[in-house]
Design a protein around this motif. Sequence first.
Motif, PDB file in Angstrom:
ATOM      1  N   VAL A 330      45.483  58.369  47.168  1.00 27.78           N
ATOM      2  CA  VAL A 330      46.358  57.454  47.595  1.00 27.78           C
ATOM      3  C   VAL A 330      46.040  56.600  49.155  1.00 27.78           C
ATOM      4  O   VAL A 330      45.989  57.830  49.910  1.00 27.78           O
ATOM      5  N   GLU A 331      45.687  55.553  49.214  1.00 32.72           N
ATOM      6  CA  GLU A 331      45.212  55.190  50.585  1.00 32.72           C
ATOM      7  C   GLU A 331      46.320  54.198  51.403  1.00 32.72           C
ATOM      8  O   GLU A 331      46.096  54.220  52.741  1.00 32.72           O
ATOM      9  N   GLY A 332      47.254  53.660  50.445  1.00 37.44           N
ATOM     10  CA  GLY A 332      48.402  53.162  50.987  1.00 37.44           C
ATOM     11  C   GLY A 332      48.017  51.725  51.549  1.00 37.44           C
ATOM     12  O   GLY A 332      48.946  51.160  52.250  1.00 37.44           O
ATOM     13  N   GLU A 333      46.964  51.128  51.340  1.00 35.29           N
ATOM     14  CA  GLU A 333      46.716  49.710  51.689  1.00 35.29           C
ATOM     15  C   GLU A 333      47.702  48.530  51.129  1.00 35.29           C
ATOM     16  O   GLU A 333      47.913  48.602  49.753  1.00 35.29           O
ATOM     17  N   ARG A 334      47.992  47.693  51.717  1.00 35.10           N
ATOM     18  CA  ARG A 334      49.034  46.634  51.484  1.00 35.10           C
ATOM     19  C   ARG A 334      48.591  45.359  51.622  1.00 35.10           C
ATOM     20  O   ARG A 334      47.660  45.075  52.631  1.00 35.10           O
ATOM     21  N   ASP A 335      49.107  44.476  51.033  1.00 36.09           N
ATOM     22  CA  ASP A 335      48.954  42.987  51.249  1.00 36.09           C
ATOM     23  C   ASP A 335      49.954  42.660  52.363  1.00 36.09           C
ATOM     24  O   ASP A 335      50.975  43.018  52.412  1.00 36.09           O
ATOM     25  N   SER A 336      49.454  42.128  53.210  1.00 33.16           N
ATOM     26  CA  SER A 336      50.037  41.922  54.647  1.00 33.16           C
ATOM     27  C   SER A 336      51.042  40.924  54.384  1.00 33.16           C
ATOM     28  O   SER A 336      52.366  40.859  55.023  1.00 33.16           O
ATOM     29  N   ALA A 337      51.082  40.091  53.507  1.00 34.06           N
ATOM     30  CA  ALA A 337      51.932  38.896  53.281  1.00 34.06           C
ATOM     31  C   ALA A 337      53.050  39.532  52.450  1.00 34.06           C
ATOM     32  O   ALA A 337      54.262  38.856  52.638  1.00 34.06           O
ATOM     33  N   THR A 338      52.655  40.131  51.379  1.00 37.93           N
ATOM     34  CA  THR A 338      54.058  40.815  50.517  1.00 37.93           C
ATOM     35  C   THR A 338      54.405  42.127  50.661  1.00 37.93           C
ATOM     36  O   THR A 338      55.347  42.521  50.123  1.00 37.93           O
ATOM     37  N   GLY A 339      53.486  42.889  51.188  1.00 35.77           N
ATOM     38  CA  GLY A 339      53.898  44.189  51.354  1.00 35.77           C
ATOM     39  C   GLY A 339      53.475  45.133  50.242  1.00 35.77           C
ATOM     40  O   GLY A 339      53.496  46.466  50.156  1.00 35.77           O
ATOM     41  N   PHE A 341      51.104  47.103  47.320  1.00 36.85           N
ATOM     42  CA  PHE A 341      49.954  47.925  47.340  1.00 36.85           C
ATOM     43  C   PHE A 341      48.839  46.828  46.702  1.00 36.85           C
ATOM     44  O   PHE A 341      49.076  46.248  45.830  1.00 36.85           O
ATOM     45  N   VAL A 342      47.583  47.144  47.277  1.00 34.55           N
ATOM     46  CA  VAL A 342      46.477  46.177  46.698  1.00 34.55           C
ATOM     47  C   VAL A 342      45.395  47.458  46.337  1.00 34.55           C
ATOM     48  O   VAL A 342      45.374  48.488  46.530  1.00 34.55           O
ATOM     49  N   LYS A 343      44.595  46.789  45.117  1.00 37.43           N
ATOM     50  CA  LYS A 343      43.637  47.626  44.523  1.00 37.43           C
ATOM     51  C   LYS A 343      42.131  47.050  45.120  1.00 37.43           C
ATOM     52  O   LYS A 343      41.961  45.840  44.919  1.00 37.43           O
ATOM     53  N   PRO A 344      41.376  48.074  45.274  1.00 32.93           N
ATOM     54  CA  PRO A 344      40.224  47.523  45.605  1.00 32.93           C
ATOM     55  C   PRO A 344      39.290  47.059  44.412  1.00 32.93           C
ATOM     56  O   PRO A 344      39.542  47.751  43.561  1.00 32.93           O
ATOM     57  N   ILE A 345      38.355  46.086  44.723  1.00 33.64           N
ATOM     58  CA  ILE A 345      37.881  45.421  43.585  1.00 33.64           C
ATOM     59  C   ILE A 345      36.216  45.217  43.869  1.00 33.64           C
ATOM     60  O   ILE A 345      36.000  44.938  45.050  1.00 33.64           O
ATOM     61  N   ALA A 346      35.413  45.136  43.203  1.00 39.06           N
ATOM     62  CA  ALA A 346      34.128  44.768  43.277  1.00 39.06           C
ATOM     63  C   ALA A 346      34.006  43.213  43.011  1.00 39.06           C
ATOM     64  O   ALA A 346      34.087  42.684  41.982  1.00 39.06           O
ATOM     65  N   VAL A 347      33.965  42.341  43.987  1.00 43.48           N
ATOM     66  CA  VAL A 347      33.628  40.832  43.833  1.00 43.48           C
ATOM     67  C   VAL A 347      32.285  40.568  43.109  1.00 43.48           C
ATOM     68  O   VAL A 347      32.506  39.651  42.124  1.00 43.48           O
ATOM     69  N   ASN A 348      31.469  41.164  43.624  1.00 43.98           N
ATOM     70  CA  ASN A 348      29.839  41.051  42.839  1.00 43.98           C
ATOM     71  C   ASN A 348      29.390  42.329  43.296  1.00 43.98           C
ATOM     72  O   ASN A 348      30.021  43.403  43.721  1.00 43.98           O
ATOM     73  N   THR A 351      29.515  42.901  47.277  1.00 39.17           N
ATOM     74  CA  THR A 351      30.753  42.481  48.269  1.00 39.17           C
ATOM     75  C   THR A 351      31.928  43.223  47.840  1.00 39.17           C
ATOM     76  O   THR A 351      32.213  43.020  46.240  1.00 39.17           O
ATOM     77  N   GLU A 352      32.857  43.761  48.290  1.00 41.02           N
ATOM     78  CA  GLU A 352      33.924  44.161  48.302  1.00 41.02           C
ATOM     79  C   GLU A 352      35.215  43.549  48.355  1.00 41.02           C
ATOM     80  O   GLU A 352      35.160  42.655  49.445  1.00 41.02           O
ATOM     81  N   GLY A 353      36.265  43.690  47.681  1.00 36.16           N
ATOM     82  CA  GLY A 353      37.266  42.720  47.561  1.00 36.16           C
ATOM     83  C   GLY A 353      38.714  43.653  47.396  1.00 36.16           C
ATOM     84  O   GLY A 353      38.684  44.857  47.279  1.00 36.16           O
ATOM     85  N   SER A 354      39.568  42.979  47.224  1.00 35.52           N
ATOM     86  CA  SER A 354      40.864  43.602  46.965  1.00 35.52           C
ATOM     87  C   SER A 354      41.856  42.520  46.356  1.00 35.52           C
ATOM     88  O   SER A 354      41.631  41.267  46.553  1.00 35.52           O
ATOM     89  N   ARG A 355      42.981  42.848  45.354  1.00 28.56           N
ATOM     90  CA  ARG A 355      43.940  42.341  44.879  1.00 28.56           C
ATOM     91  C   ARG A 355      44.945  43.084  44.986  1.00 28.56           C
ATOM     92  O   ARG A 355      45.319  44.133  44.698  1.00 28.56           O
ATOM     93  N   ILE A 356      46.332  42.284  44.735  1.00 25.50           N
ATOM     94  CA  ILE A 356      47.448  42.997  44.549  1.00 25.50           C
ATOM     95  C   ILE A 356      47.345  43.680  42.954  1.00 25.50           C
ATOM     96  O   ILE A 356      47.116  43.386  42.083  1.00 25.50           O
ATOM     97  N   ALA A 357      47.925  45.150  43.310  1.00 24.24           N
ATOM     98  CA  ALA A 357      47.885  46.096  41.988  1.00 24.24           C
ATOM     99  C   ALA A 357      49.054  45.390  40.837  1.00 24.24           C
ATOM    100  O   ALA A 357      50.106  45.087  41.582  1.00 24.24           O
TER     101      ALA A 357
END
Length: 810
Positions: A330-339, A341-348, A351-357
């Motif tokens: 558990v890393e506890g990273e969150r979306d700053s606008a909604t609070g 949790f976000v899930k790390p994803i591979a954009v390609n 490139t790393e990215g994230s989206r809301i879990a």
Amino acid sequence: MKKIIYVFISAFMLCMITDANAFTFGSKTSLSGKITDKQTGQTLPGVSIFIPDLKTGTVSNVDGTYLIENLPQSKVLIQISFIGYKTIIETLDLSQLTTKDYAMETSVKEMNEVVVTGLSQAGEKNRTATPISLISKTQLLQNASTNIIDAIAKQPGISQVTTGSGISKPVIRGLGYNRVVVVNDGIRQEGQQWGDEHGIEIDEFSVSKVEILKGPASLSYGSDAIAGVINFLTAPTLPEGKIAGNVVANYQTNNGLFGYSANVAGNIKGFIWDLRYSNKMAHSYQNKYDGYVFNSGYKENNVSGIIGVNKSWGYSHLHFSMYELTPGIVEGERDSATGKFVKPIAVNDSTEGSRIATNSDFKSYTPSTPFQEIRHYKAVLNNSFVIGNGSLKATLGFQQNRRQEYGNILTPDAYGLYFLLNTINYDVRYVLPEKNNWNVSFGANGMQQTSQNKGIEFLVPEYNLFDVGVFTIVRKSFEKLDISGGIRYDSRTEHSKDLFLDANGVKTDVTTGTYHQFTAFNSQFSGISGSLGATYQFNDKVFAKVNAARGYRAPSIGEVGANGVHDGTTRYEIGDPKLKAENSLQVDAAFGINTTHVTAEVDVFDNSIDNFIFARKLSSVGGGDSITQGYSTFKFVSGNANLMGGEIMIDIHPHPLDWLHFENSFSYVNATQKHQPDSTKYLPFTPAPKIQSELRADIKKLGKVMTNAYVKVEAENYFEQNHFYSAYGTETKTPGYTLFNVGIGGTIISKDRTICSIYISANNITDVAYQSHLSRLKYEDMNNVTGRTGVYNMGRNISFKLMVPLNFKK
């Protein structure tokens, strides 16, 4: 590893075929008799008759009779126990008698039982100077837990450092990590306990009894037992001629936990076995503030077993297990606008990215990146040979711990950290024949370790370790007074290796123009441990204990050698090879009573530790956190510490309402650094004071369909922890909270035959949102929407357990 397996099998086969006359001076004998109710005279079937030092026993027949064969003609400690009756513990000389009848008294609360932890021979709990707590199989079944450490954390004086619901580390009276020795299958568990998020690799379904020794146990276990020992014991061997087993299933509502376990055990003419398979998996847990906590699920698999022989010359048992755990981190990273949790994803591919879990992410039983994969393999050969009225005990164990961490979303199947730890444990001790109530034993034990870095990220150096300790333990028994003590000398050598990295962070043998991450060192630690204590039995209802013990602990590899990012703790750690070994002096005192209406015990302690080692957050020149490679930097430092406190336990069971129990306990520890200002005065990870209360009704028989029924209501109150290590922002204050739990269950029978047992429990029924002071997730990122910092503990959780016995005819 193949050579090691060959050695174990060869040694085991040698023990099985060796002539008994090589060990036993005298012929074999038997013990038989009848068990009755002292008040009514009625025979008692199903009573357990067990000889702990020989690991053999039986249960009484329908007519109350019993028979144990293939016993040595020597003195043995025997335990007679039955639910609702006072346990009988006494020493018998089997060279003088072969029959013994017992009349058992009814009892509301059992205070005295046989214990083995920290002793060369089994002994009575009330006549053992060190404070010991016991947890039975019934207690483990009646409570909901997510792992074996969580299952024991409600005990007075016991806490847990948690990283979500799947990873827990035990804490005894404010001390944890490498200060607590965990014993399983007769040897200390070695799974790289120096790591914050390194849990205990033990299958909770395989545990039949837990003994917790609170206080320095270096005399028997050497370095690392400075806080105490937690001994997880498997079920005793079955009576000769019996084959039986169990199937256990567990479901928990909060994190969708599914767990099941099945075992088959037997004893045919002294050949014994017990084989088990267990599986457990859970998705993300939830609470009122965070909702589902992303990536807090885990998967667990375990195969274990025992095969061996019980003979008149003693026993030889081979224990083996293959444990696998895959927990999410558990890393506890969150979306700053909604609070959320976000899930790390591979954009390609680059490139790393994230989206809301999403809900499917939360409900997945497969952990996401980052996660760990832990595999722990173990084989232990336990032997005890009777030599006249003495005995020779020899244990040899091998453990391999493979710990991998996967943290790169672009290459999710490639591990970063990979620690490979091989450990050989050994223990040899001789127990001299008892003479004039003197019991003397001496021996040597220790371990040899080799740790390798197989990954591409590096936190601690590769190292080789060897330690050995020699000891002697003495006990003198008078009628009501027992005096015990001993002395031990330990020596440990530790050699680490250099590590050079090229510009790409890859291992290299080139020493010029490269980064020297680890500098080789050779360390030698030694220490003298000892204890002196006494117990006094005023009568069969009142006892007192006092004990003074000196403990010793060599620094762990993380404390002396760390230099890297510890992904599981989200911090950069720096060790110090100049740290000295810890030495402690602890004084314990206890007083207990067991009357018709009240059972109570008071334990107090004072523990002074020189060179106490802990991790301190570093500050930058500008006053903020010191940041290394994007992480807050912690360094291991030391100081002189004092811990003092105790536990109070009171069980009110008013006669004649013996079925009603009102159990209460209070635990407190004050842990400080000596001669320090307020900000550095209190030690990190000191558990908050707690009061626990339980109102329980035990009903022996409920109609014709249920026995051993119970219903209970619990309250756990944790005080505010305002004694914390505040310097450099290392810790923060934790508010107090109260949790309410309930439970109900019993055994369903038909025509006096057990069909199954059911256990239903609900924890935190009011769904309180709280953070334990010992939760590492308390220090995760802030939720910008709510302003709350960190991740909260598990909310309401209802557990359903079903146990079905299996009985096979011979």
